[in-house]
Design an enzyme around this catalytic site. Structure first.
Site, PDB file in Angstrom:
ATOM      1  N   CYS A  70      -0.601   0.978   6.024  1.00  0.00           N
ATOM      2  CA  CYS A  70      -0.972   0.226   7.223  1.00  0.00           C
ATOM      3  C   CYS A  70      -1.745  -1.029   6.838  1.00  0.00           C
ATOM      4  O   CYS A  70      -2.491  -1.022   5.859  1.00  0.00           O
ATOM      5  CB  CYS A  70      -1.891   1.057   8.128  1.00  0.00           C
ATOM      6  SG  CYS A  70      -1.365   2.743   8.422  1.00  0.00           S
ATOM      7  N   ASP A  71      -1.579  -2.064   7.641  1.00  0.00           N
ATOM      8  CA  ASP A  71      -2.438  -3.226   7.503  1.00  0.00           C
ATOM      9  C   ASP A  71      -2.453  -3.960   8.832  1.00  0.00           C
ATOM     10  O   ASP A  71      -1.519  -3.842   9.625  1.00  0.00           O
ATOM     11  CB  ASP A  71      -1.981  -4.168   6.391  1.00  0.00           C
ATOM     12  CG  ASP A  71      -3.120  -5.093   5.968  1.00  0.00           C
ATOM     13  OD1 ASP A  71      -3.957  -4.649   5.158  1.00  0.00           O
ATOM     14  OD2 ASP A  71      -3.193  -6.221   6.465  1.00  0.00           O
ATOM     15  N   GLN A  72      -3.526  -4.697   9.057  1.00  0.00           N
ATOM     16  CA  GLN A  72      -3.661  -5.443  10.302  1.00  0.00           C
ATOM     17  C   GLN A  72      -4.134  -6.858   9.992  1.00  0.00           C
ATOM     18  O   GLN A  72      -5.038  -7.041   9.175  1.00  0.00           O
ATOM     19  CB  GLN A  72      -4.668  -4.749  11.222  1.00  0.00           C
ATOM     20  CG  GLN A  72      -4.802  -5.393  12.591  1.00  0.00           C
ATOM     21  CD  GLN A  72      -5.826  -4.669  13.445  1.00  0.00           C
ATOM     22  OE1 GLN A  72      -7.000  -4.607  13.101  1.00  0.00           O
ATOM     23  NE2 GLN A  72      -5.374  -4.121  14.558  1.00  0.00           N
ATOM     24  N   LYS A 119       0.835  -1.211   0.000  1.00  0.00           N
ATOM     25  CA  LYS A 119       0.000   0.000   0.000  1.00  0.00           C
ATOM     26  C   LYS A 119       0.864   1.253   0.000  1.00  0.00           C
ATOM     27  O   LYS A 119       0.614   2.194  -0.765  1.00  0.00           O
ATOM     28  CB  LYS A 119      -0.931  -0.007   1.217  1.00  0.00           C
ATOM     29  CG  LYS A 119      -1.973  -1.114   1.172  1.00  0.00           C
ATOM     30  CD  LYS A 119      -2.754  -1.166   2.481  1.00  0.00           C
ATOM     31  CE  LYS A 119      -3.735  -2.320   2.492  1.00  0.00           C
ATOM     32  NZ  LYS A 119      -4.491  -2.394   3.760  1.00  0.00           N
ATOM     33  N   ALA A 150       0.721  -3.561  11.202  1.00  0.00           N
ATOM     34  CA  ALA A 150       1.952  -3.192  10.494  1.00  0.00           C
ATOM     35  C   ALA A 150       1.839  -1.786   9.930  1.00  0.00           C
ATOM     36  O   ALA A 150       0.777  -1.380   9.442  1.00  0.00           O
ATOM     37  CB  ALA A 150       2.219  -4.180   9.368  1.00  0.00           C
TER      38      ALA A 150
END
Length: 199
Positions: free
Chosen positions: A75-77, A59, A112
Site C-alpha cells: 500500500c501507499d498513499q 513494497k 494505491a
C-alpha cells in the site's frame, strides 16, 4: 479455504482495518527507500496516482520475494494539490506549512494497493478521495497542532480525519477507507475473487 495475507506495511491503521474486517493478516514492513524510488519520477509527468502505485508495487514485490508463496498486499498513499506532491512532514513547522498550503483548497488523496505473490503482481488499484479544507487562520493552525501534537507528523497531510483533523474540512468526496490509506472494499472483493478469503 482462507489464507493469511501479508501486509507489506508497518501501519497500525491498515492492519486494524483488515483485522476488523475478519482478514487473517501478518504485518511485514517492506524494506524500500520510498524517496529514492520516487526521485527519478519527479519531473517525468507521472501522475500522483501512478507514483502511489509504483511505491505500493515496490513494497508488495519486495516482501513477496522474501515470503515465497505468500499473498502480499502493498500500500501507499500520495497527497496531491494540483501538480504538487506532499510527503509526511518532518517536524511541526513542516506540519504548519502543510496546513497553510492546503487551507481553503481541495486536495486529492491517492491510495494505491497492489497484491503480489512470488514477486509477480496479481492486481493493482488506486482509490481516490477529494478533500476540501476550510479556510484556516494561522493562529488556529498553531492551536490545532499544539492540541494534536506528534500525531500530525504521522500522515501525509498533517491531519487524521478519524480524529480532531476532521474539524479542518468543509467537504469530503470519497470513502473513509481510501482516506485513511487502504481502499478496503476493492481489496476485499479481490481477495474473495482470488479465493484468499471466504466469499
Amino acid at each position: 479455504m482462507t489464507e493469511k495475507i501479508i501486509l507489506a506495511s508497518g501501519s497500525p491503521f491498515r492492519k486494524a482495518l483488515l483485522v476488523n474486517a475478519g482478514v487473517a493478516v501478518e504485518a511485514v514492513p517492506a524494506e524500500v527507500d520510498e524517496r529514492a524510488l520516487e526521485a527519478p519520477l519527479q519531473g517525468s509527468g507521472i501522475s500522483p496516482e501512478d507514483v502511489a502505485l509504483v511505491l505500493a508495487e515496490a513494497k508488495a514485490t519486495e516482501v513477496s520475494e522474501r515470503r515465497p508463496g505468500a499473498l502480499v498486499l502493498g500500500c501507499d498513499q500520495t497527497l496531491s494539490l494540483g501538480d504538487e506532491l506532499f510527503h509526511k512532514p518532518a517536524d511541526m513547522e513542516g506540519a504548519r506549512r502543510h496546513l497553510l498550503a492546503l487551507s481553503g483548497k481541495t486536495h486529492q488523496l491517492n491510495s494505491a494497493v497492489v497484491l503480489a505473490r512470488d514477486g509477480a503482481v496479481l492486481w493493482r488499484h488506486v482509490g481516490i478521495a477529494s478533500l476540501t479544507m476550510r479556510k484556516l487562520e494561522p493562529a488556529f493552525i498553531g492551536r490545532h497542532l499544539a492540541r494534536v501534537g506528534a500525531k500530525a507528523l504521522s500522515s501525509v497531510g498533517a491531519y487524521q480525519i478519524e480524529g480532531e483533523g476532521i474539524q479542518l474540512f468543509e467537504r469530503i468526496e470519497g470513502d473513509y477507507f481510501t482516506i485513511v490509506g487502504l481502499p478496503l472494499l476493492p481489496v476485499l472483493a479481490k481477495l474473495r475473487d482470488l479465493g484468499a478469503i471466504d466469499g
